[in-house]
Design an enzyme around this catalytic site. Structure first.
Site, short mmCIF file in Angstrom:
data_model
loop_
_atom_site.label_atom_id
_atom_site.label_comp_id
_atom_site.label_asym_id
_atom_site.label_seq_id
_atom_site.Cartn_x
_atom_site.Cartn_y
_atom_site.Cartn_z
N TYR A 148 0.84 -1.20 0.00
CA TYR A 148 0.00 0.00 0.00
C TYR A 148 0.88 1.26 0.00
CZ TYR A 148 -3.65 3.30 1.52
OH TYR A 148 -4.52 4.36 1.61
N ASP A 149 1.80 1.33 0.97
CA ASP A 149 2.62 2.55 1.14
C ASP A 149 3.46 2.83 -0.11
OD1 ASP A 149 1.58 2.02 3.62
OD2 ASP A 149 3.47 2.11 4.71
N GLY A 151 3.10 1.44 -3.09
CA GLY A 151 2.22 1.59 -4.25
C GLY A 151 1.77 3.04 -4.39
N SER A 192 -14.40 2.79 12.93
CA SER A 192 -15.52 1.87 12.69
C SER A 192 -15.43 0.66 13.62
CB SER A 192 -15.56 1.44 11.22
OG SER A 192 -14.29 1.05 10.79
N ASN A 193 -14.23 0.17 13.84
CA ASN A 193 -14.03 -0.97 14.74
C ASN A 193 -14.60 -0.69 16.13
OD1 ASN A 193 -12.88 -3.30 13.91
ND2 ASN A 193 -10.90 -2.94 14.88
N ASP A 209 -0.58 -0.16 24.01
CA ASP A 209 -1.11 0.31 25.30
C ASP A 209 -2.12 1.44 25.14
OD1 ASP A 209 0.45 2.41 24.54
OD2 ASP A 209 1.83 2.34 26.24
N GLY A 210 -2.42 1.79 23.89
CA GLY A 210 -3.46 2.80 23.65
C GLY A 210 -2.91 4.22 23.67
N PRO A 277 2.53 2.76 12.72
CA PRO A 277 3.16 4.02 13.13
C PRO A 277 2.68 4.46 14.51
CG PRO A 277 1.70 4.35 11.22
CD PRO A 277 1.64 2.90 11.57
N1 LIG Z 1 -10.12 6.44 4.49
C1 LIG Z 1 -8.96 6.95 4.80
O1 LIG Z 1 -8.70 7.24 5.97
C2 LIG Z 1 -7.91 7.19 3.73
C3 LIG Z 1 -6.67 7.74 4.13
C4 LIG Z 1 -5.72 7.97 3.16
C5 LIG Z 1 -5.97 7.71 1.84
N2 LIG Z 1 -7.17 7.18 1.47
C6 LIG Z 1 -7.36 6.87 0.04
O2 LIG Z 1 -8.64 7.29 -0.40
C7 LIG Z 1 -9.14 6.36 -1.37
C8 LIG Z 1 -10.52 5.87 -0.95
O3 LIG Z 1 -10.43 5.22 0.31
P1 LIG Z 1 -11.70 4.71 1.12
O4 LIG Z 1 -11.43 4.93 2.56
O5 LIG Z 1 -12.94 5.28 0.54
O6 LIG Z 1 -11.58 3.15 0.87
P2 LIG Z 1 -12.61 2.12 0.22
O7 LIG Z 1 -11.96 0.79 0.29
O8 LIG Z 1 -13.95 2.29 0.85
O9 LIG Z 1 -12.70 2.63 -1.28
C9 LIG Z 1 -11.87 2.20 -2.30
C10 LIG Z 1 -12.74 1.88 -3.49
O10 LIG Z 1 -11.90 1.48 -4.59
C11 LIG Z 1 -12.47 0.32 -5.18
N3 LIG Z 1 -11.39 -0.44 -5.80
C12 LIG Z 1 -10.38 -1.13 -5.21
N4 LIG Z 1 -9.59 -1.71 -6.13
C13 LIG Z 1 -10.10 -1.35 -7.34
C14 LIG Z 1 -9.74 -1.64 -8.67
N5 LIG Z 1 -8.68 -2.41 -8.96
N6 LIG Z 1 -10.51 -1.13 -9.68
C15 LIG Z 1 -11.59 -0.36 -9.41
N7 LIG Z 1 -11.98 -0.06 -8.16
C16 LIG Z 1 -11.25 -0.55 -7.15
C17 LIG Z 1 -13.11 -0.43 -4.03
O11 LIG Z 1 -14.09 -1.36 -4.44
C18 LIG Z 1 -13.70 0.73 -3.24
O12 LIG Z 1 -14.99 1.06 -3.68
C19 LIG Z 1 -8.11 5.23 -1.46
O13 LIG Z 1 -7.29 5.46 -2.59
C20 LIG Z 1 -7.30 5.38 -0.21
O14 LIG Z 1 -5.98 4.91 -0.37
C21 LIG Z 1 -8.13 6.91 2.38
#
Ligand SMILES: NC(=O)c1ccc[n+]([C@@H]2O[C@H](COP(=O)([O-])OP(=O)(O)OC[C@H]3O[C@@H](n4cnc5c(N)ncnc54)[C@H](O)[C@@H]3O)[C@@H](O)[C@H]2O)c1
Length: 315
Positions: A148-149, A151, A192-193, A209-210, A277
Site C-alpha cells: 500500500y505505502d 504503491g 468503525s471498529n 497500550d493505547g 506508526p
Molecule cells: N479512508 C482513509 O482514511 C484514507 C486515508 C488515506 C488515503 N485514502 C485513500 O482514499 C481512497 C478511498 O479510500 P476509502 O477509505 O474510501 O476506501 P474504500 O476501500 O472504501 O474505497 C476504495 C474503493 O476502490 C475500489 N477499488 C479497489 N480496487 C479497485 C480496482 N482495482 N478497480 C476499481 N476499483 C477498485 C473499491 O471497491 C472501493 O470502492 C483510497 O485510494 C485510499 O488509499 C483513504
C-alpha cells in the site's frame, strides 16, 4: 446554475470516500461517472444516486485501460484498510501503480485534470512530527504494509513524471485518517471498529497500550478539501496534506465512543501489529494558505453521525 457542468470520473467511487465525493459533485451540478470493481466498495453506497440522470455507475477494474471523455478525474480506486490491502498484496500494488498509469494515460489523451488520492502512509513511521509535505518519509519497502505505502508512493512519482514530462495537469493530495458514514463495517479501521464493537457490546480492542495517537478527519471536510484542490490554480500540483491536526490517543477515542454509545463494553489490549506508526499528525499550513481550507467538523459531531449510520446497518 452558477457552476459550469463538468464530466467527472471518480475511480473507487462506490467506496466510503468516493461515494461521498460523487454525492457532493452531483449536488454541485456536475455529471459523474463512478467506476468501481466493488472489491471493498458496494452498490449500496451509491444506490441513492442511481435515479439521478447525471450519475453513471460502471463496473470496471482500474488496472485495465478505460476510455471516456471527461474533464476531471479523481483517482481513488485502491483498498484503504490494512485488512483489505493485505488480502491480496500484489493486486493492491497493481491497483495503485497500473491504475495510476491507466488514469494518467486517459487524462493525457482527453486533456483532463487528474487528482490522486494519496495518503499519509507515504510518510511511513515518521521521524518528523507533525508531517510537512516536504518530509520524504520513513517507509519500509519490504514489509507487509509496503504494497500500500510503496504503491501510493510510486503513484505519486508517476503523477509527477507525467506532469514534468507531458505537462499533464495533475494534483496530489495526501489524505490523513478519515471516518464517517459508509465506512466498511469489516475493514478493521479504528473508528468503525470501536463503534461496531461498542454497539454490539463486544470488547473494544486496542492494539498496544493505547497511547499511540492518530488524528481523525470527518469525510465532509475531506471532500471539501479534495474539491478545492481539484479546482485550485493551474500549476499548483501539491502534494498537499488534507487532514485534521486534532490529535487523540486510541484510549481517548475508545472512551469517547463508549460514552457516546452508552455501551458497557470493556477495553481489551492486544499486541501492536508490525510497522504500525506510533504517531501521525498532519501539518495543514499549505492547505490553509493555498486552498483556504481547514477542517470544521468537531470529533463529537462526526462521531455522532457515524454512530447513527452504524446503528442503522447493525440493527
Ligand atoms: N479512508 C482513509 O482514511 C484514507 C486515508 C488515506 C488515503 N485514502 C485513500 O482514499 C481512497 C478511498 O479510500 P476509502 O477509505 O474510501 O476506501 P474504500 O476501500 O472504501 O474505497 C476504495 C474503493 O476502490 C475500489 N477499488 C479497489 N480496487 C479497485 C480496482 N482495482 N478497480 C476499481 N476499483 C477498485 C473499491 O471497491 C472501493 O470502492 C483510497 O485510494 C485510499 O488509499 C483513504
Amino acid at each position: 446554475m452558477s457552476v459550469q457542468r463538468k464530466r467527472i470520473l471518480v475511480t473507487g467511487g462506490a467506496g466510503f470516500i468516493g461515494s461521498h465525493l460523487c454525492e457532493r459533485l452531483l449536488v454541485d451540478g456536475h455529471e459523474v461517472i463512478c467506476m468501481d470493481n466493488y472489491f471493498t466498495g458496494s452498490k449500496s453506497n451509491v444506490i441513492h444516486l442511481l435515479d439521478n440522470p447525471y450519475f453513471e455507475l460502471v463496473r470496471h477494474d482500474v488496472t485495465e485501460p478505460y476510455y471516456a471523455e471527461v474533464d476531471q478525474i479523481y483517482n481513488l480506486a485502491c483498498p484503504a484498510s490494512p485488512i483489505h490491502y493485505q488480502y491480496n498484496a500484489i493486486k493492491t500494488i497493481k491497483t495503485s501503480v497500473m491504475g495510476a498509469i491507466n488514469m494518467l494515460g486517459l487524462a493525457k489523451r482527453v486533456k483532463a485534470r487528474i487528482l490522486q488520492a494519496s495518503t499519509s502512509e507515504v510518510y511511513g513511521d515518521p521521524m518528523v512530527h507533525p508531517q510537512f509535505e516536504s518530509y520524504w518519509g520513513n517507509v519500509n519497502p519490504i514489509g507487509i504494509r509496503s504494497c500500500y505505502d510503496e504503491g501510493k508512493r510510486c503513484a505519486e512519482t508517476l503523477f509527477m513524471d507525467y506532469h514534468r514530462q507531458n505537462n499533464l495537469d495533475v494534483k496530489i493530495i495526501r489524505i490523513f485518517n478519515t471516518y464517517g458514514p459508509r465506512m466498511n463495517k469489516h475493514d478493521g479501521r479504528v473508528v468503525s471498529n470501536f463503534i461496531v464493537q461498542a454497539l454490539e457490546g463486544k470488547d473494544i480492542t486496542i492494539y498496544g497500550d493505547g497511547s499511540q495517537t492518530r488524528s481523525f478527519q470527518y469525510v465532509d471536510d475531506l471532500v471539501e478539501g479534495m474539491i478545492r484542490m481539484m479546482n485550485s490554480e493551474e500549476g499548483f500540483v501539491g502534494p498537499i496534506n488534507i487532514g485534521n491536526p486534532g490529535e487523540f490517543t486510541m484510549l481517548q477515542l475508545a472512551q469517547q465512543i463508549l460514552e457516546m454509545t452508552g455501551s458497557s463494553s470493556k477495553i481489551q489490549y492486544l499486541p501492536l501489529p508490525t510497522d504500525d506508526p506510533k504517531q501521525r499528525q498532519p501539518n495543514i499550513e499549505l492547505a490553509e494558505k493555498m486552498l483556504d481550507w481547514r477542517p470544521t467538523v468537531e470529533l463529537t459531531q462526526g462521531l455522532s453521525n457515524t454512530i447513527e449510520y452504524f446503528k442503522k446497518i447493525i440493527s
